[in-house]
Write a protein that holds these residues in place. Structure first.
Motif, short mmCIF file in Angstrom:
data_model
loop_
_atom_site.label_atom_id
_atom_site.label_comp_id
_atom_site.label_asym_id
_atom_site.label_seq_id
_atom_site.Cartn_x
_atom_site.Cartn_y
_atom_site.Cartn_z
N PHE A 163 0.83 -1.20 0.00
CA PHE A 163 0.00 0.00 0.00
C PHE A 163 0.87 1.26 0.00
O PHE A 163 0.47 2.30 0.50
CB PHE A 163 -0.92 0.02 1.22
N ASN A 164 2.08 1.14 -0.53
CA ASN A 164 2.98 2.28 -0.67
C ASN A 164 3.49 2.81 0.66
O ASN A 164 3.82 4.00 0.79
CB ASN A 164 2.32 3.42 -1.46
N TYR A 165 3.60 1.95 1.67
CA TYR A 165 4.21 2.37 2.93
C TYR A 165 5.73 2.55 2.79
O TYR A 165 6.33 3.32 3.49
CB TYR A 165 3.94 1.33 4.03
N LYS A 166 6.31 1.72 1.94
CA LYS A 166 7.76 1.73 1.71
C LYS A 166 8.57 1.27 2.93
O LYS A 166 9.76 1.54 3.03
CB LYS A 166 8.24 3.14 1.28
N TRP A 167 7.93 0.55 3.85
CA TRP A 167 8.69 0.03 4.98
C TRP A 167 9.82 -0.89 4.51
O TRP A 167 10.92 -0.88 5.08
CB TRP A 167 7.77 -0.74 5.92
N HIS A 168 9.52 -1.67 3.49
CA HIS A 168 10.49 -2.67 3.03
C HIS A 168 11.77 -2.04 2.48
O HIS A 168 12.81 -2.70 2.42
CB HIS A 168 9.87 -3.56 1.96
N THR A 169 11.70 -0.76 2.08
CA THR A 169 12.90 -0.11 1.54
C THR A 169 13.92 0.20 2.63
O THR A 169 15.10 0.40 2.33
CB THR A 169 12.55 1.20 0.82
N GLN A 170 13.46 0.24 3.88
CA GLN A 170 14.35 0.59 5.00
C GLN A 170 14.46 -0.51 6.04
O GLN A 170 15.40 -0.52 6.82
CB GLN A 170 13.83 1.87 5.69
N ASP A 171 13.48 -1.41 6.05
CA ASP A 171 13.42 -2.43 7.10
C ASP A 171 13.26 -3.80 6.45
O ASP A 171 12.18 -4.14 5.95
CB ASP A 171 12.23 -2.13 8.03
N PRO A 172 14.30 -4.62 6.44
CA PRO A 172 14.23 -5.93 5.75
C PRO A 172 13.22 -6.88 6.36
O PRO A 172 12.85 -7.87 5.71
CB PRO A 172 15.66 -6.46 5.90
N ARG A 173 12.77 -6.62 7.58
CA ARG A 173 11.71 -7.46 8.14
C ARG A 173 10.49 -7.51 7.23
O ARG A 173 9.79 -8.52 7.16
CB ARG A 173 11.25 -6.91 9.50
N PHE A 174 10.23 -6.40 6.53
CA PHE A 174 9.01 -6.28 5.73
C PHE A 174 9.26 -6.45 4.24
O PHE A 174 8.39 -6.13 3.44
CB PHE A 174 8.32 -4.95 6.04
N ASP A 175 10.42 -6.98 3.87
CA ASP A 175 10.72 -7.29 2.48
C ASP A 175 10.31 -8.74 2.22
O ASP A 175 10.86 -9.67 2.82
CB ASP A 175 12.21 -7.09 2.19
N LEU A 176 9.35 -8.93 1.34
CA LEU A 176 8.77 -10.25 1.12
C LEU A 176 9.76 -11.26 0.57
O LEU A 176 9.56 -12.47 0.74
CB LEU A 176 7.57 -10.13 0.17
N ASN A 177 10.78 -10.80 -0.12
CA ASN A 177 11.78 -11.73 -0.64
C ASN A 177 12.88 -12.01 0.38
O ASN A 177 13.39 -13.12 0.46
CB ASN A 177 12.38 -11.18 -1.93
N VAL A 178 13.24 -11.02 1.16
CA VAL A 178 14.29 -11.20 2.17
C VAL A 178 13.77 -12.03 3.33
O VAL A 178 14.49 -12.87 3.89
CB VAL A 178 14.79 -9.83 2.66
N ASN A 179 12.50 -11.81 3.72
CA ASN A 179 11.96 -12.43 4.93
C ASN A 179 10.51 -12.89 4.67
O ASN A 179 9.57 -12.35 5.23
CB ASN A 179 11.99 -11.39 6.07
N PRO A 180 10.33 -13.88 3.79
CA PRO A 180 8.99 -14.22 3.30
C PRO A 180 8.01 -14.70 4.36
O PRO A 180 6.80 -14.50 4.21
CB PRO A 180 9.26 -15.32 2.26
N ASN A 181 8.48 -15.33 5.43
CA ASN A 181 7.55 -15.84 6.43
C ASN A 181 7.04 -14.76 7.39
O ASN A 181 6.10 -15.01 8.16
CB ASN A 181 8.19 -16.97 7.24
N GLU A 182 7.65 -13.57 7.38
CA GLU A 182 7.25 -12.53 8.33
C GLU A 182 5.76 -12.21 8.19
O GLU A 182 5.08 -11.94 9.19
CB GLU A 182 8.07 -11.25 8.10
N ALA A 183 5.23 -12.23 6.98
CA ALA A 183 3.81 -11.93 6.78
C ALA A 183 2.91 -12.93 7.50
O ALA A 183 1.77 -12.60 7.85
CB ALA A 183 3.48 -11.91 5.29
N ASN A 184 3.41 -14.14 7.73
CA ASN A 184 2.61 -15.15 8.44
C ASN A 184 2.42 -14.81 9.90
O ASN A 184 1.56 -15.41 10.57
CB ASN A 184 3.27 -16.53 8.33
N LEU A 185 3.20 -13.87 10.42
CA LEU A 185 3.09 -13.48 11.82
C LEU A 185 2.01 -12.43 12.03
O LEU A 185 1.80 -11.97 13.16
CB LEU A 185 4.43 -12.94 12.33
N PHE A 186 1.32 -12.03 10.95
CA PHE A 186 0.27 -11.02 11.04
C PHE A 186 -1.02 -11.55 10.43
O PHE A 186 -1.02 -12.49 9.65
CB PHE A 186 0.72 -9.74 10.34
N GLY A 187 -2.12 -10.91 10.80
CA GLY A 187 -3.44 -11.39 10.40
C GLY A 187 -4.11 -12.20 11.50
O GLY A 187 -5.01 -13.00 11.23
N TRP A 188 -3.71 -11.93 12.74
CA TRP A 188 -4.22 -12.69 13.88
C TRP A 188 -5.05 -11.81 14.80
O TRP A 188 -5.03 -10.58 14.71
CB TRP A 188 -3.06 -13.29 14.68
#
Length: 732
Positions: A320-345
């Motif tokens: 949604f154009n937050y651009k978090w992934h440009t500064q924080d690798p936690r939110f880069d889907l290729n660098v840290n693909p499972n991180e998204a599984n920790l949300f939606g709870w």
């Protein structure tokens, strides 16, 4: 968040430069500009024809709604819709203020950036507050909330002091920092992350006035970087193990290890909420997918398990154009693909214990959680009812294995970790089924979930973990009914002779319903892209191009939450009785809202839904909010009160320009109500933050202490506190 963008209707038909009613009002002294008690409000006059005799006459509304079975009646008259009174280019489309009925007063309680805990600093109107400062201030874009009273000296719940837990759903990136999104850097990303989550604050009434205790030990912020615990069947699974990072102001630094699957950092996109009968807060993670992105292309839907999950949950390269992934690798889907599984709870929080660690309850499933409404039946069984807020998604309930123990708070601590998650199937004969999402459940393809490739595992424990991590895909497999954006759920109180387990759910809108000559559905193999299906109309979702939405309700068979069948009906179809929009075969766009006079309580896009303890149903709306396009007659977003017996509705509140009305809480005696206003003046620009709204500074002028000036500079999401001038129960 808004599901449909509408034309703005920017063209003017009155080029006059004459002063508008807004200009006249804004010249009045700020103290006199507050709500005028017992008199006709600005929105009433503008909707009825302005400052004329005919305008005043037209503000007269019908009498109160009488009491009925389990319902105490509605004692106020509808406020008119807030719609445009001028087409002058400089004027807002709707009144840029909150309006409530005559006999009520609304005051500003807390706004984005206000201090809520020791060490916090005031809001900077130029958005120069740092991430560290934001982490001690009230967060951005508040949504669902709940009030947790302290015990008074008489041992009863206090009506003068308590804790408010309030969700902060997302951030206004264009005005969050001085440079806006174009200036995204680590400092900006950290501030955005600090403005997400939950704000927990102490509320106290002194000398009849409610205020935030700014130095309270209970003041607390949960952000996108707060440590949380993962519990339930999915905890520890490989899909919940992610790259470990040391999170600091200088960045997220990889340790080279994986986490254990029992720890996560952050809670984000916290939309609606719930509470538990043992006094904890449930915050629901909704559009988490939008906070992720990648600097490179993400896996295709056909690229194995990760690609398939990204596709089904709407995870994309740009988010949604937050651009978090440009500064924080936690939110880069290729660098840290499972991180998204920790949300939606659904995340459980103890508001009374500032040192407690929030818990992500995986037994309740992973999807875009909108709300979590509990019910305890006569036998002590506990259920939680939930919606998944996206077009063509599902309604769920979780039933705990253990029973609620009202005499032992500690004994209930893990009730949300063990039980069965069900998804709803609405049949055309007005009956319904709860389909269990368990390893042995047979899908529409005749294959048990344990044998479905999406959920296959070494044993049923692993299968169940995968079902809960991929809840949407499991619901696809068993053939649940796709709904028109299921959002808030609410349980009708069993009082005054009403003793059924009756649940309501708002279905906000779905412009894709019935939109194709060749309908499609969510495929049983879980490969449909999020929100992309184009289903035909059905009994539970009977309108094509359902832009105004509806509310559905059901009663559990046998008055037990353990029932696997239910009976359902449509409570109402929202709409615009004045619309000239060409009717479709299944949709006249006028709806069937019961109001007297006819059309006096029109609304659309129902979102927030909540029963107060007395049996009144409150509904809040989320549409474009500026009286443009399909909303020119309905105007600003609003909150209505409705009789669950007859559907008779009254409009209680209208919001400022471009806002969403969302979040509601009440004192135990019903004489104080808090209501949230999110994103007033949405879509402003970094160069002109007040382009669309100057609320709340333009309405109140001074802060709640009555002395400090409210800063202009940018609109602010906020919570208002509403009381009745005669000291009575809200709505009476």
């Amino acid at each position: 968040m808004k599901g449909i963008k509408h034309p703005r209707n920017d063209e003017t038909i009155n080029p006059s430069g004459n002063a508008s009613i807004y200009d006249v009002i804004d010249r009045v002294d700020s103290k006199r500009r507050n709500f005028v008690k017992g008199s006709v409000g600005v929105a009433a006059l503008q909707a009825a024809g302005g400052l004329t005799l005919s305008g005043l006459v037209n503000t007269v509304q019908a009498g109160p709604v009488p009491a009925g079975l389990g319902f105490p009646g509605i004692g106020f008259e509808s406020v008119p819709a807030s719609v445009s009174v001028t087409s002058a280019p400089a004027a807002p489309a709707v009144a840029d203020r909150i309006t409530v009925p005559a006999g009520y007063t609304a005051e500003l309680f807390v706004a984005w950036g206000d201090p809520i805990m020791p060490g916090a600093v005031p809001f900077a109107s130029d958005a120069s507050n740092t991430a560290a400062e934001q982490a001690k201030q009230f967060g951005a874009h508040n949504d669902g909330m709940a009030f947790f009273p302290f015990l008074g000296t008489d041992g009863r719940p206090s009506v003068d002091r308590g804790i408010l837990a309030i969700n902060n759903e997302y951030t206004p990136e264009e005005i969050l920092t001085p440079a806006g999104i174009a200036g995204a850097n680590l400092a900006a990303v950290r501030k955005s992350q600090a403005a997400h989550g939950v704000s927990i604050l102490e509320a106290r009434r002194r000398n009849g006035k409610w205020m935030v205790v700014k130095n309270s030990v209970y003041g607390r912020r949960l952000t996108a970087n707060t440590k949380t615990r993962i519990s339930g069947p999915a905890a520890g699974h490989a899909l919940m193990k992610v790259n470990e990072y040391l999170i600091s102001d200088t960045g997220s630094h990889a340790t080279g290890r994986l986490t254990d699957g029992y720890t996560a950092y952050g809670t984000i996109n916290n939309c609606a909420n719930g509470v538990t009968p043992w006094g904890t807060y449930l915050t629901c993670e909704e559009n988490f997918n939008g906070n992720f992105g990648s600097n490179t292309a993400v896996p295709a839907p056909t690229a194995g398990e990760v690609g398939k999950m990204f596709n089904r949950y709407g995870l994309t390269k740009d988010g949604f154009n937050y651009k978090w992934h440009t500064q924080d690798p936690r939110f880069d889907l290729n660098v840290n693909p499972n991180e998204a599984n920790l949300f939606g709870w659904v995340v459980e929080v103890d508001p009374y214990d500032p040192k407690s660690v929030p818990v992500k309850r995986t037994a309740l499933g992973r999807f875009k959680h909108e709300s979590a409404q509990y019910v305890v039946d006569a036998q002590g069984h506990l259920a939680v009812y939930m919606g998944d807020d996206e077009r063509n998604e599902y309604i769920y309930k979780f039933v705990s294995a253990g029973k609620f123990n009202p005499a032992d708070r500690v004994a209930n601590r893990n009730l949300l970790d063990d039980g069965v998650l069900y998804v709803a199937k609405f049949d055309a004969d007005l009956s319904g089924q709860w389909l269990p999402l368990l390893p042995g459940t047979v899908g529409v393809d005749g294959v048990a979930l344990r044998d479905n490739p999406n959920f296959a595992g070494a044993n049923d424990a692993e299968v169940l973990a995968k079902i809960l991590i991929k809840t949407r895909m499991a619901a696809d497999a068993v053939g649940a009914t796709m709904m028109d954006r299921p959002e808030w759920t609410g349980a009708r109180p069993r009082i005054g002779g009403f003793n059924k387990i009756e649940i309501y759910c708002t279905l906000t809108n779905n412009n894709r319903r019935g939109s194709s000559a060749t309908p499609s559905s969510n495929k049983a193999d879980g490969t449909t892209a999020a929100g992309s299906a184009r289903p035909a109309v059905d009994a539970a979702n009977p309108r094509e191009d359902n832009i105004y939405g509806h509310i559905i309700r059901w009663q559990e068979t046998g008055d037990t939450v353990k029932a696997t069948t239910f009976a359902w009906s449509l409570f109402l179809q929202a709409g615009d009785t004045k619309t000239t929009k060409p009717a479709k075969a299944t949709n006249n766009y006028k709806g069937n809202i019961v109001a007297d006079p006819y059309g006096s309580a029109d609304f659309g896009a129902p979102d927030g839904l909540w029963f107060d303890p007395f049996g009144r149903l409150w509904v809040q709306t989320d549409q474009i909010g500026d009286a443009s396009g399909d909303w020119k007659n309905i105007g600003a977003n609003c909150m209505v009160c409705a009789d669950p017996n007859t559907g008779m509705a009254r409009r209680f509140l209208t919001g400022p320009n471009g806002c969403e009305v969302t979040g509601i809480a009440m004192c135990p005696d019903g004489k104080t109500m808090w209501v949230g206003v999110q994103h007033p003046g949405e879509d402003a620009t970094p160069s002109n933050p007040e382009l669309k709204s100057r609320w709340p500074a333009n309405q109140w002028g001074v802060e709640s202490d009555g002395v400090t000036s409210l800063p202009f500079g940018r609109p602010r999401s906020a919570v208002v506190v509403i009381t009745k001038d005669d000291g009575g129960v809200i709505g009476s």
